[in-house]
Structure formats: structure tokens, C-alpha cells
Design a protein around this motif. Structure first.
Motif, PDB file in Angstrom:
ATOM      1  N   PHE A  14       0.831  -1.194   0.000  1.00  0.00           N
ATOM      2  CA  PHE A  14       0.000   0.000   0.000  1.00  0.00           C
ATOM      3  C   PHE A  14       0.874   1.256   0.000  1.00  0.00           C
ATOM      4  O   PHE A  14       1.661   1.443   0.909  1.00  0.00           O
ATOM      5  CB  PHE A  14      -0.909   0.010   1.230  1.00  0.00           C
ATOM      6  CG  PHE A  14      -1.758   1.234   1.365  1.00  0.00           C
ATOM      7  CD1 PHE A  14      -2.666   1.574   0.375  1.00  0.00           C
ATOM      8  CD2 PHE A  14      -1.639   2.071   2.471  1.00  0.00           C
ATOM      9  CE1 PHE A  14      -3.446   2.718   0.484  1.00  0.00           C
ATOM     10  CE2 PHE A  14      -2.417   3.202   2.587  1.00  0.00           C
ATOM     11  CZ  PHE A  14      -3.323   3.528   1.601  1.00  0.00           C
ATOM     12  N   PRO A  15       0.770   2.108  -1.044  1.00  0.00           N
ATOM     13  CA  PRO A  15      -0.104   1.937  -2.206  1.00  0.00           C
ATOM     14  C   PRO A  15       0.432   0.860  -3.155  1.00  0.00           C
ATOM     15  O   PRO A  15       1.638   0.654  -3.248  1.00  0.00           O
ATOM     16  CB  PRO A  15      -0.060   3.312  -2.870  1.00  0.00           C
ATOM     17  CG  PRO A  15       1.285   3.865  -2.500  1.00  0.00           C
ATOM     18  CD  PRO A  15       1.555   3.366  -1.110  1.00  0.00           C
ATOM     19  N   GLN A  16      -0.480   0.203  -3.842  1.00  0.00           N
ATOM     20  CA  GLN A  16      -0.074  -0.786  -4.838  1.00  0.00           C
ATOM     21  C   GLN A  16       0.443  -0.055  -6.063  1.00  0.00           C
ATOM     22  O   GLN A  16      -0.127   0.955  -6.483  1.00  0.00           O
ATOM     23  CB  GLN A  16      -1.258  -1.675  -5.215  1.00  0.00           C
ATOM     24  CG  GLN A  16      -0.895  -2.787  -6.189  1.00  0.00           C
ATOM     25  CD  GLN A  16      -2.023  -3.777  -6.382  1.00  0.00           C
ATOM     26  OE1 GLN A  16      -2.500  -4.389  -5.429  1.00  0.00           O
ATOM     27  NE2 GLN A  16      -2.474  -3.919  -7.624  1.00  0.00           N
ATOM     28  N   ASN A  18       0.366  -0.193  -9.245  1.00  0.00           N
ATOM     29  CA  ASN A  18      -0.424   0.151 -10.441  1.00  0.00           C
ATOM     30  C   ASN A  18      -1.857   0.536 -10.111  1.00  0.00           C
ATOM     31  O   ASN A  18      -2.711   0.579 -10.999  1.00  0.00           O
ATOM     32  CB  ASN A  18      -0.430  -1.020 -11.424  1.00  0.00           C
ATOM     33  CG  ASN A  18      -1.171  -2.238 -10.866  1.00  0.00           C
ATOM     34  OD1 ASN A  18      -1.361  -2.351  -9.652  1.00  0.00           O
ATOM     35  ND2 ASN A  18      -1.584  -3.135 -11.746  1.00  0.00           N
ATOM     36  N   CYS A  19      -2.137   0.811  -8.840  1.00  0.00           N
ATOM     37  CA  CYS A  19      -3.519   1.053  -8.430  1.00  0.00           C
ATOM     38  C   CYS A  19      -3.779   2.530  -8.174  1.00  0.00           C
ATOM     39  O   CYS A  19      -2.986   3.218  -7.520  1.00  0.00           O
ATOM     40  CB  CYS A  19      -3.836   0.252  -7.162  1.00  0.00           C
ATOM     41  SG  CYS A  19      -5.563   0.383  -6.656  1.00  0.00           S
ATOM     42  N   ASN A  20      -4.909   3.001  -8.689  1.00  0.00           N
ATOM     43  CA  ASN A  20      -5.340   4.375  -8.452  1.00  0.00           C
ATOM     44  C   ASN A  20      -6.720   4.426  -7.815  1.00  0.00           C
ATOM     45  O   ASN A  20      -7.508   5.336  -8.077  1.00  0.00           O
ATOM     46  CB  ASN A  20      -5.335   5.164  -9.767  1.00  0.00           C
ATOM     47  CG  ASN A  20      -3.920   5.380 -10.281  1.00  0.00           C
ATOM     48  OD1 ASN A  20      -3.084   5.978  -9.602  1.00  0.00           O
ATOM     49  ND2 ASN A  20      -3.632   4.877 -11.464  1.00  0.00           N
ATOM     50  N   CYS A  21      -6.993   3.425  -6.957  1.00  0.00           N
ATOM     51  CA  CYS A  21      -8.217   3.496  -6.165  1.00  0.00           C
ATOM     52  C   CYS A  21      -8.110   4.696  -5.225  1.00  0.00           C
ATOM     53  O   CYS A  21      -7.052   5.304  -5.083  1.00  0.00           O
ATOM     54  CB  CYS A  21      -8.417   2.202  -5.375  1.00  0.00           C
ATOM     55  SG  CYS A  21      -7.246   1.958  -4.015  1.00  0.00           S
ATOM     56  N   ARG A  22      -9.186   5.040  -4.572  1.00  0.00           N
ATOM     57  CA  ARG A  22      -9.173   6.248  -3.745  1.00  0.00           C
ATOM     58  C   ARG A  22      -8.140   6.157  -2.622  1.00  0.00           C
ATOM     59  O   ARG A  22      -7.544   7.165  -2.238  1.00  0.00           O
ATOM     60  CB  ARG A  22     -10.562   6.524  -3.178  1.00  0.00           C
ATOM     61  CG  ARG A  22     -11.226   5.383  -2.428  1.00  0.00           C
ATOM     62  CD  ARG A  22     -12.604   5.800  -1.914  1.00  0.00           C
ATOM     63  NE  ARG A  22     -13.330   4.663  -1.326  1.00  0.00           N
ATOM     64  CZ  ARG A  22     -14.303   4.012  -1.933  1.00  0.00           C
ATOM     65  NH1 ARG A  22     -14.672   4.383  -3.153  1.00  0.00           N
ATOM     66  NH2 ARG A  22     -14.925   3.006  -1.346  1.00  0.00           N
ATOM     67  N   ASN A  23      -7.919   4.947  -2.110  1.00  0.00           N
ATOM     68  CA  ASN A  23      -6.904   4.805  -1.070  1.00  0.00           C
ATOM     69  C   ASN A  23      -5.497   5.025  -1.610  1.00  0.00           C
ATOM     70  O   ASN A  23      -4.722   5.819  -1.072  1.00  0.00           O
ATOM     71  CB  ASN A  23      -6.984   3.405  -0.456  1.00  0.00           C
ATOM     72  CG  ASN A  23      -8.045   3.271   0.606  1.00  0.00           C
ATOM     73  OD1 ASN A  23      -8.747   4.228   0.932  1.00  0.00           O
ATOM     74  ND2 ASN A  23      -8.178   2.077   1.160  1.00  0.00           N
ATOM     75  N   ARG A  28      -0.776   8.337  -2.037  1.00  0.00           N
ATOM     76  CA  ARG A  28       0.321   8.740  -2.924  1.00  0.00           C
ATOM     77  C   ARG A  28       0.407  10.261  -3.017  1.00  0.00           C
ATOM     78  O   ARG A  28       1.493  10.843  -3.072  1.00  0.00           O
ATOM     79  CB  ARG A  28       0.101   8.103  -4.301  1.00  0.00           C
ATOM     80  CG  ARG A  28       1.345   8.035  -5.160  1.00  0.00           C
ATOM     81  CD  ARG A  28       1.053   7.305  -6.469  1.00  0.00           C
ATOM     82  NE  ARG A  28       0.937   5.864  -6.291  1.00  0.00           N
ATOM     83  CZ  ARG A  28      -0.123   5.148  -6.625  1.00  0.00           C
ATOM     84  NH1 ARG A  28      -1.190   5.736  -7.166  1.00  0.00           N
ATOM     85  NH2 ARG A  28      -0.136   3.844  -6.433  1.00  0.00           N
ATOM     86  N   ARG A  29      -0.747  10.915  -3.036  1.00  0.00           N
ATOM     87  CA  ARG A  29      -0.803  12.381  -3.109  1.00  0.00           C
ATOM     88  C   ARG A  29      -0.765  13.038  -1.733  1.00  0.00           C
ATOM     89  O   ARG A  29      -0.852  14.247  -1.621  1.00  0.00           O
ATOM     90  CB  ARG A  29      -2.078  12.803  -3.844  1.00  0.00           C
ATOM     91  CG  ARG A  29      -2.081  12.433  -5.319  1.00  0.00           C
ATOM     92  CD  ARG A  29      -3.400  12.829  -5.972  1.00  0.00           C
ATOM     93  NE  ARG A  29      -3.366  12.613  -7.418  1.00  0.00           N
ATOM     94  CZ  ARG A  29      -4.415  12.808  -8.214  1.00  0.00           C
ATOM     95  NH1 ARG A  29      -5.583  13.210  -7.706  1.00  0.00           N
ATOM     96  NH2 ARG A  29      -4.306  12.597  -9.513  1.00  0.00           N
ATOM     97  N   ARG A  30      -0.684  12.238  -0.703  1.00  0.00           N
ATOM     98  CA  ARG A  30      -0.664  12.708   0.677  1.00  0.00           C
ATOM     99  C   ARG A  30      -1.924  13.494   1.018  1.00  0.00           C
ATOM    100  O   ARG A  30      -1.885  14.492   1.754  1.00  0.00           O
ATOM    101  CB  ARG A  30       0.589  13.540   0.939  1.00  0.00           C
ATOM    102  CG  ARG A  30       1.884  12.761   0.704  1.00  0.00           C
ATOM    103  CD  ARG A  30       3.110  13.565   1.018  1.00  0.00           C
ATOM    104  NE  ARG A  30       4.319  12.784   0.770  1.00  0.00           N
ATOM    105  CZ  ARG A  30       5.566  13.236   0.947  1.00  0.00           C
ATOM    106  NH1 ARG A  30       5.749  14.473   1.394  1.00  0.00           N
ATOM    107  NH2 ARG A  30       6.589  12.464   0.693  1.00  0.00           N
ATOM    108  N   PRO A  36       1.820   4.416   4.307  1.00  0.00           N
ATOM    109  CA  PRO A  36       2.166   3.307   3.410  1.00  0.00           C
ATOM    110  C   PRO A  36       2.518   2.058   4.209  1.00  0.00           C
ATOM    111  O   PRO A  36       2.956   2.126   5.367  1.00  0.00           O
ATOM    112  CB  PRO A  36       3.380   3.838   2.646  1.00  0.00           C
ATOM    113  CG  PRO A  36       3.266   5.330   2.743  1.00  0.00           C
ATOM    114  CD  PRO A  36       2.684   5.580   4.098  1.00  0.00           C
ATOM    115  N   ARG A  37       2.353   0.903   3.563  1.00  0.00           N
ATOM    116  CA  ARG A  37       2.642  -0.373   4.199  1.00  0.00           C
ATOM    117  C   ARG A  37       3.276  -1.323   3.194  1.00  0.00           C
ATOM    118  O   ARG A  37       2.919  -1.304   2.023  1.00  0.00           O
ATOM    119  CB  ARG A  37       1.350  -0.997   4.749  1.00  0.00           C
ATOM    120  CG  ARG A  37       0.802  -0.326   6.004  1.00  0.00           C
ATOM    121  CD  ARG A  37      -0.618  -0.803   6.268  1.00  0.00           C
ATOM    122  NE  ARG A  37      -1.083  -0.533   7.625  1.00  0.00           N
ATOM    123  CZ  ARG A  37      -1.573   0.620   8.038  1.00  0.00           C
ATOM    124  NH1 ARG A  37      -1.682   1.647   7.197  1.00  0.00           N
ATOM    125  NH2 ARG A  37      -1.984   0.771   9.300  1.00  0.00           N
TER     126      ARG A  37
END
Length: 301
Positions: A14-16, A18-23, A28-30, A36-37
Motif C-alpha cells: 500500500f499503495p499498490q 499500479n492502483c489508483n483506487c481512492r486509497n 500517494r498524493r498525501r 504506506p505499508r
């Protein structure tokens, strides 16, 4: 007994990447109150502060070791605090890190069930590869039987066979022991940890083991069964992937544990809203006295 959370996320971290889910996009954008994990792995020790057992070797193992200096006692030119490795399954996110540990000066004592050993010597022959480097001294895990590991003889371990299937790459049929949980008991203090990062369902026998533990470190992958479908990132449900969701029953089972039992969720998928520390879902967990594991978390049992 000391437990160190090296990685608390499910496969992909987390974040994955290739993922742009809301999480993922939010962290990523803080823009979210979330940290992150890395991918799920823990280390456990007894009285000897330099004798750790690694439980699962994630693809993020090198970053995890750098972030946890407790695992590097620096006694010699080449050294590590890891004495043993225990695997709960043969999934890629729990075994790929073994390849990163190939510089070991001695064969790794590696504890796993027969099904896991078959996968890692045939369909995904990581252990065959390691024989050309440090080597592996495989130790057999039989679900239900107790065992001890080098350097922490005051701890005894028991594997719990859990419902589950071999990884998608496996060419064999499912068998008991493809997915296990662990009970680890400190015989000096008569205190127990129950560790089960992948739980498809809870039955009476598993609940009895959970209820007998002083700390339960358990599957926190998904909040809802259709989480991935709702976000449009997959057609699979949590149940299809072998995970009991928090809203689908896990909270209820944890509520039934004795009040003194510490309850901690681990192996959290990047889509799970509990990753956001001020989310409504996190407030629900707080109300039920359920914690969410994070990288670097320390637990004394």
C-alpha cells in the motif's frame, strides 16, 4: 515473547504500484490520513534478542530488514538476527523474499507443510534455486503437532490447518495445510499468540484457539465482500480469494473473545477503508477495541 510487524499489507502493498483506487491515489498524493505499508510478514523472538523467526518472506523483505535494525545484530562481517523461517502458505507475496536471502552463509532452517514444500520445489521452484546458493534445511510442519525452533526453545509452535487453496500457479489439488495459522506459546509465561493472516471462515475449533490466546493477529484483508467489484478493479469477491471480511463476520467473532484478548488486524488490502485512520470504518473498529497493524508495530505477548 516479542512480535515485530515487518509488513502489514496484503499482496501488492500500500499503495499498490499500479492502483489508483481512492486509497492508493490518496496516500500517494498525501491527501489521506494513511501510512504506506509493505507486504505482510512478521518476526517473533523469545528471550534471546538476537534470535528471531521470520514468518513469511515477502517481496519487500530487504526494505523491511533495513527498517528494523533489531534484526541486524552486526556481530560479524556477515550477520543476521534471523535464525529460522516459517511459512503459512506458498503464495507469491509470502515466499518471493526467500530469493533475497540467498547470501546466507548457512542453509536456512525452513518450516513448511508438505503442500507448500511441493509448490516451492515444483510449480514455483524457489527452494530448488536456493540450493544453488545458501541452501535450505527443510523442516516438516504437520498441522496440529507442536514444534520448536532454534534459538527460541522457550517458544513452542503449533500449525492450524485453515480453509484455503493452493496459489493459482500450483498444479496440484488442494490438501489440508495449504493455508495454516499459527499458535505460538511462551512456556515461561504461559502466554499465547494466535496468528492467522488468511482466514476464509471461523469454525468452533479455530475460535477456541483464538479465545485461548492473549493476542490474536488475524486476517484484515477486506472490509466488504464486493470491495474490489465496487471499485472496478476486479471481478473477484473476498470469499473467492479465501478471506472473511470485517463487515461480513470477523468483527463479530472478535467481539466474542475474552475482554483481555488483544485483537489486531493484519494483511490489509490496499482497497480496505480501514487504512484511512480517520475513516468511519476505523471508528467502527475503535469502538470494538480492534487495532490495525502497521509496519514497525511491536507487540509484547
Amino acid at each position: 515473547m516479542q512480535v515485530r510487524i515487518l509488513g502489514s499489507a496484503a499482496g501488492g502493498g500500500f499503495p499498490q504500484w499500479n492502483c489508483n483506487c481512492r486509497n492508493c491515489l490518496g496516500v500517494r498524493r498525501r491527501e489521506l490520513n494513511a501510512r504506506p505499508r509493505t507486504q505482510s510478514s512478521i518476526a517473533i523472538r523469545g528471550a534471546d534478542e538476537t534470535a528471531w523467526t521470520l514468518v513469511n518472506a515477502s517481496p519487500d523483505i530487504l526494505a523491511q530488514l533495513q527498517a528494523n535494525p533489531q534484526l541486524q545484530p552486526a556481530r560479524t562481517a556477515r550477520d543476521t538476527g534471523i535464525r529460522n523461517i516459517v511459512l503459512t502458505d506458498s503464495q507469491i507475496d509470502h515466499t518471493t523474499g526467500l530469493l533475497m536471502l540467498r547470501e546466507s552463509p548457512r542453509p536456512w532452517p525452513l518450516w513448511c507443510t508438505d503442500g507448500v514444500f511441493a509448490d516451492l520445489t515444483s510449480s514455483n521452484p524457489i527452494l530448488q534455486v536456493l540450493q544453488n546458493y545458501c541452501g535450505v534445511n527443510r523442516q516438516r510442519i504437520e498441522p496440529g503437532e507442536w514444534f520448536t525452533v532454534e534459538g527460541s526453545e522457550e517458544l513452542r509452535w503449533q500449525a492450524i490447518a485453515l480453509p484455503g487453496k493452493p496459489p493459482p500457479y500450483s498444479k496440484r489439488s488442494a490438501q489440508p495445510g495449504d493455508v495454516i495459522g499459527l499458535v505460538v506459546e511462551d512456556v515461561r509465561a504461559a502466554r499465547r499468540l494466535c496468528y492467522a493472516p488468511g482466514v476464509a471462515s471461523v469454525d468452533a475449533s479455530l475460535f477456541e484457539l483464538m479465545a485461548g490466546a492473549h493476542c490474536v493477529l488475524v486476517d484484515g484483508t477486506f472490509w466488504t465482500d464486493d470491495e474490489l467489484i465496487e471499485l472496478g478493479v476486479s471481478r473477484k469477491r473476498a470469499a473467492d480469494m479465501g478471506h472473511l471480511t470485517q463487515s461480513g463476520g470477523m468483527i463479530g467473532w472478535l467481539d466474542r473473545l475474552p475482554p483481555s484478548t488483544r485483537r489486531v488486524l493484519i494483511h490489509i488490502n490496499n482497497t480496505n477503508p480501514i487504512l484511512v485512520e480517520d475513516s468511519p470504518e476505523r471508528e467502527v473498529l475503535n469502538a470494538h477495541h480492534i487495532e490495525v497493524a502497521y509496519d514497525g508495530m511491536e507487540i509484547t505477548v
